[in-house]
Motif scaffolding. Structure first.
Motif, PDB file in Angstrom:
ATOM      1  N   UNK A  15      -7.907  10.874  -6.755  1.00  0.00           N
ATOM      2  CA  UNK A  15      -8.061  12.004  -5.833  1.00  0.00           C
ATOM      3  C   UNK A  15      -6.815  12.270  -4.994  1.00  0.00           C
ATOM      4  N   UNK A  16      -5.937  11.288  -4.827  1.00  0.00           N
ATOM      5  CA  UNK A  16      -4.751  11.481  -3.992  1.00  0.00           C
ATOM      6  C   UNK A  16      -3.517  11.874  -4.800  1.00  0.00           C
ATOM      7  N   UNK A  17      -3.658  12.023  -6.107  1.00  0.00           N
ATOM      8  CA  UNK A  17      -2.510  12.276  -6.982  1.00  0.00           C
ATOM      9  C   UNK A  17      -2.486  13.719  -7.478  1.00  0.00           C
ATOM     10  N   UNK A  18      -1.274  14.239  -7.679  1.00  0.00           N
ATOM     11  CA  UNK A  18      -1.076  15.598  -8.185  1.00  0.00           C
ATOM     12  C   UNK A  18      -0.379  15.551  -9.537  1.00  0.00           C
ATOM     13  N   UNK A  19      -0.800  16.419 -10.421  1.00  0.00           N
ATOM     14  CA  UNK A  19      -0.175  16.550 -11.740  1.00  0.00           C
ATOM     15  C   UNK A  19       0.130  18.030 -11.976  1.00  0.00           C
ATOM     16  N   UNK A  20       1.307  18.329 -12.491  1.00  0.00           N
ATOM     17  CA  UNK A  20       1.655  19.697 -12.883  1.00  0.00           C
ATOM     18  C   UNK A  20       1.671  19.769 -14.405  1.00  0.00           C
ATOM     19  N   UNK A  21       0.932  20.714 -14.946  1.00  0.00           N
ATOM     20  CA  UNK A  21       0.927  20.921 -16.398  1.00  0.00           C
ATOM     21  C   UNK A  21       1.384  22.338 -16.679  1.00  0.00           C
ATOM     22  N   UNK A  22       2.441  22.470 -17.485  1.00  0.00           N
ATOM     23  CA  UNK A  22       2.742  23.822 -17.971  1.00  0.00           C
ATOM     24  C   UNK A  22       2.425  23.861 -19.461  1.00  0.00           C
ATOM     25  N   UNK A  23       1.717  24.897 -19.837  1.00  0.00           N
ATOM     26  CA  UNK A  23       1.299  24.993 -21.232  1.00  0.00           C
ATOM     27  C   UNK A  23       1.096  26.452 -21.608  1.00  0.00           C
ATOM     28  N   UNK A  24       0.934  26.668 -22.889  1.00  0.00           N
ATOM     29  CA  UNK A  24       0.901  27.994 -23.496  1.00  0.00           C
ATOM     30  C   UNK A  24       2.310  28.577 -23.511  1.00  0.00           C
ATOM     31  N   UNK A  25       2.808  29.046 -22.362  1.00  0.00           N
ATOM     32  CA  UNK A  25       4.210  29.434 -22.187  1.00  0.00           C
ATOM     33  C   UNK A  25       4.754  30.305 -23.318  1.00  0.00           C
ATOM     34  N   UNK A  26       4.124  31.434 -23.609  1.00  0.00           N
ATOM     35  CA  UNK A  26       4.621  32.289 -24.690  1.00  0.00           C
ATOM     36  C   UNK A  26       5.866  33.072 -24.271  1.00  0.00           C
ATOM     37  N   UNK A  27       6.583  33.568 -25.244  1.00  0.00           N
ATOM     38  CA  UNK A  27       7.741  34.423 -24.995  1.00  0.00           C
ATOM     39  C   UNK A  27       7.282  35.867 -24.843  1.00  0.00           C
ATOM     40  N   UNK A  28       7.754  36.498 -23.787  1.00  0.00           N
ATOM     41  CA  UNK A  28       7.458  37.914 -23.548  1.00  0.00           C
ATOM     42  C   UNK A  28       8.055  38.759 -24.673  1.00  0.00           C
ATOM     43  N   UNK A  67      -9.660  30.757 -20.353  1.00  0.00           N
ATOM     44  CA  UNK A  67      -8.562  29.995 -19.765  1.00  0.00           C
ATOM     45  C   UNK A  67      -7.889  30.799 -18.661  1.00  0.00           C
ATOM     46  N   UNK A  68      -7.665  30.118 -17.525  1.00  0.00           N
ATOM     47  CA  UNK A  68      -6.952  30.722 -16.405  1.00  0.00           C
ATOM     48  C   UNK A  68      -5.874  29.764 -15.935  1.00  0.00           C
ATOM     49  N   UNK A  69      -4.861  30.309 -15.262  1.00  0.00           N
ATOM     50  CA  UNK A  69      -3.764  29.493 -14.736  1.00  0.00           C
ATOM     51  C   UNK A  69      -3.684  29.654 -13.227  1.00  0.00           C
ATOM     52  N   UNK A  70      -3.244  28.587 -12.563  1.00  0.00           N
ATOM     53  CA  UNK A  70      -2.985  28.694 -11.120  1.00  0.00           C
ATOM     54  C   UNK A  70      -1.774  29.581 -10.868  1.00  0.00           C
ATOM     55  N   UNK A  71      -0.776  29.477 -11.746  1.00  0.00           N
ATOM     56  CA  UNK A  71       0.466  30.228 -11.579  1.00  0.00           C
ATOM     57  C   UNK A  71       0.976  30.669 -12.945  1.00  0.00           C
ATOM     58  N   UNK A  72       1.755  31.745 -12.925  1.00  0.00           N
ATOM     59  CA  UNK A  72       2.483  32.180 -14.126  1.00  0.00           C
ATOM     60  C   UNK A  72       3.933  32.418 -13.707  1.00  0.00           C
ATOM     61  N   UNK A  73       4.582  31.337 -13.300  1.00  0.00           N
ATOM     62  CA  UNK A  73       5.977  31.422 -12.886  1.00  0.00           C
ATOM     63  C   UNK A  73       6.860  31.335 -14.136  1.00  0.00           C
ATOM     64  N   UNK A  74       7.276  32.477 -14.620  1.00  0.00           N
ATOM     65  CA  UNK A  74       8.140  32.489 -15.786  1.00  0.00           C
ATOM     66  C   UNK A  74       9.569  32.106 -15.425  1.00  0.00           C
ATOM     67  N   UNK A  75      10.426  32.130 -16.437  1.00  0.00           N
ATOM     68  CA  UNK A  75      11.832  31.771 -16.227  1.00  0.00           C
ATOM     69  C   UNK A  75      12.498  32.694 -15.206  1.00  0.00           C
ATOM     70  N   UNK A  76      12.064  33.950 -15.160  1.00  0.00           N
ATOM     71  CA  UNK A  76      12.671  34.907 -14.233  1.00  0.00           C
ATOM     72  C   UNK A  76      12.453  34.510 -12.776  1.00  0.00           C
ATOM     73  N   UNK A  77      11.368  33.791 -12.509  1.00  0.00           N
ATOM     74  CA  UNK A  77      11.048  33.388 -11.138  1.00  0.00           C
ATOM     75  C   UNK A  77      12.160  32.524 -10.541  1.00  0.00           C
ATOM     76  N   UNK A  78      12.840  31.776 -11.400  1.00  0.00           N
ATOM     77  CA  UNK A  78      13.834  30.825 -10.922  1.00  0.00           C
ATOM     78  C   UNK A  78      15.260  31.376 -10.946  1.00  0.00           C
ATOM     79  N   UNK A  79      15.422  32.584 -11.502  1.00  0.00           N
ATOM     80  CA  UNK A  79      16.776  33.131 -11.626  1.00  0.00           C
ATOM     81  C   UNK A  79      17.522  33.214 -10.296  1.00  0.00           C
ATOM     82  N   UNK A  80      16.887  33.661  -9.197  1.00  0.00           N
ATOM     83  CA  UNK A  80      17.629  33.748  -7.929  1.00  0.00           C
ATOM     84  C   UNK A  80      18.111  32.396  -7.404  1.00  0.00           C
TER      85      UNK A  80
END
Length: 283
Positions: A42-55, A209-222
């Motif tokens: 209960x005290x641990x966090x895990x990040x999973x990225x999956x599906x991740x298709x190309x636009x 299926x739903x995602x908490x976030x959809x931060x694509x590669x563009x999100x990190x460009x700045x």
């Protein structure tokens, strides 16, 4: 609570629970939001990225496989107490969009785009690859590349040749304009992302299926320019032939994080993604 105990052959004992006992146990499970599963993590966090298709490309079996495996892992980990952050890390940035922008302006069938946008974007990209290959062969610049002919984006492919075709030069210029925030190119790119997500979400809805976030590669460009400067200041990256590289001990080649023309690569985005996740979610 035991109504009967009996030996049922060598090594077996049958225990019969009363109906009242079973009723009490079921009531406890029904009242427990975790249905009796111990919340060991209960005290641990895990990040999973999956599906991740190309636009701007259709879904394929590899996307479906990673989507199903990722969703199953997410649900199992949530069940045992993990705080799970699910992120659909979209392939929504990169060199292919300069090519798509050029192809869209030269050859787009607007009716086809409105009717089936992904199919039309794939056709446009494949036509760009085909036309650019013809130019290259006519100018004797490079040999045909089977993967490029099939429409695979080959990041860094332009590094292999010093001279480029007029079509590829134009695509690079449009990419630079996009990365610099040009209004027209940005609007086109946003529409490519919009129509792609519309198609992707239809499939996700069918799969539940739903995602908490959809931060694509563009999100990190700045973040990339400051990230490269930080890598240099920490001594993890260094200049090389006008570019910035990260030497990797034991590897035959370094990681290129900024090209000589100032543009960034997928590896740069990956570093920014990991840094963001660690600082934001502490997984």
């Amino acid at each position: 609570d035991l109504t009967k105990v009996e030996i049922a052959g060598p090594g077996y004992v049958n225990l019969h629970l009363s109906a009242d006992c079973l009723g009490r146990l079921l009531a406890l499970l029904a009242a427990d939001p975790h249905r009796g599963v111990r919340q060991r993590f209960a005290s641990d966090c895990v990040v999973i990225d999956y599906s991740s298709p190309n636009v701007a490309k259709p879904r394929h079996i590899g996307n479906i496989r990673s989507t199903i495996i990722g969703a199953a892992l997410e649900r199992v980990l949530r069940a045992v107490g993990y705080q799970v952050v699910s992120d659909n890390h979209l392939g929504d940035w990169g060199t292919q969009f300069g090519k798509l922008i050029v192809a869209y302006r030269l050859w787009c069938d607007i009716d086809a785009y409105r009717k089936s946008p992904i199919a039309e974007l794939v056709r446009l990209y494949q036509r760009f690859v085909s036309e650019e290959k013809k130019e290259a062969e006519a100018l004797g610049l490079k040999k045909p590349d089977r993967r490029a002919a099939e429409g695979e984006e080959e990041e860094g492919e332009e590094e292999a040749v010093q001279a480029v075709t007029p079509l590829l030069k134009q695509a690079r210029e449009e990419l630079v304009k996009l990365q610099s925030g040009d209004g027209e190119n940005l609007a086109l790119w946003q529409d490519f992302v919009r129509v792609s997500l519309g198609e992707f979400h239809k499939t996700y809805a069918r799969l539940g299926i739903q995602f908490d976030h959809e931060y694509g590669e563009s999100y990190y460009h700045p973040r990339l320019s400051a990230l490269v400067d930080q890598l240099v200041s920490l001594g993890l990256a260094e200049p090389s032939r006008g570019a910035i590289i990260c030497p990797i001990e034991g590897e035959p080649a370094p990681l290129l994080v900024r090209k000589a023309d100032g543009s960034f690569l997928y590896g740069t985005t990956d570093i920014a993604t990991v840094e963001y996740r660690v600082k934001t979610w502490h997984p």
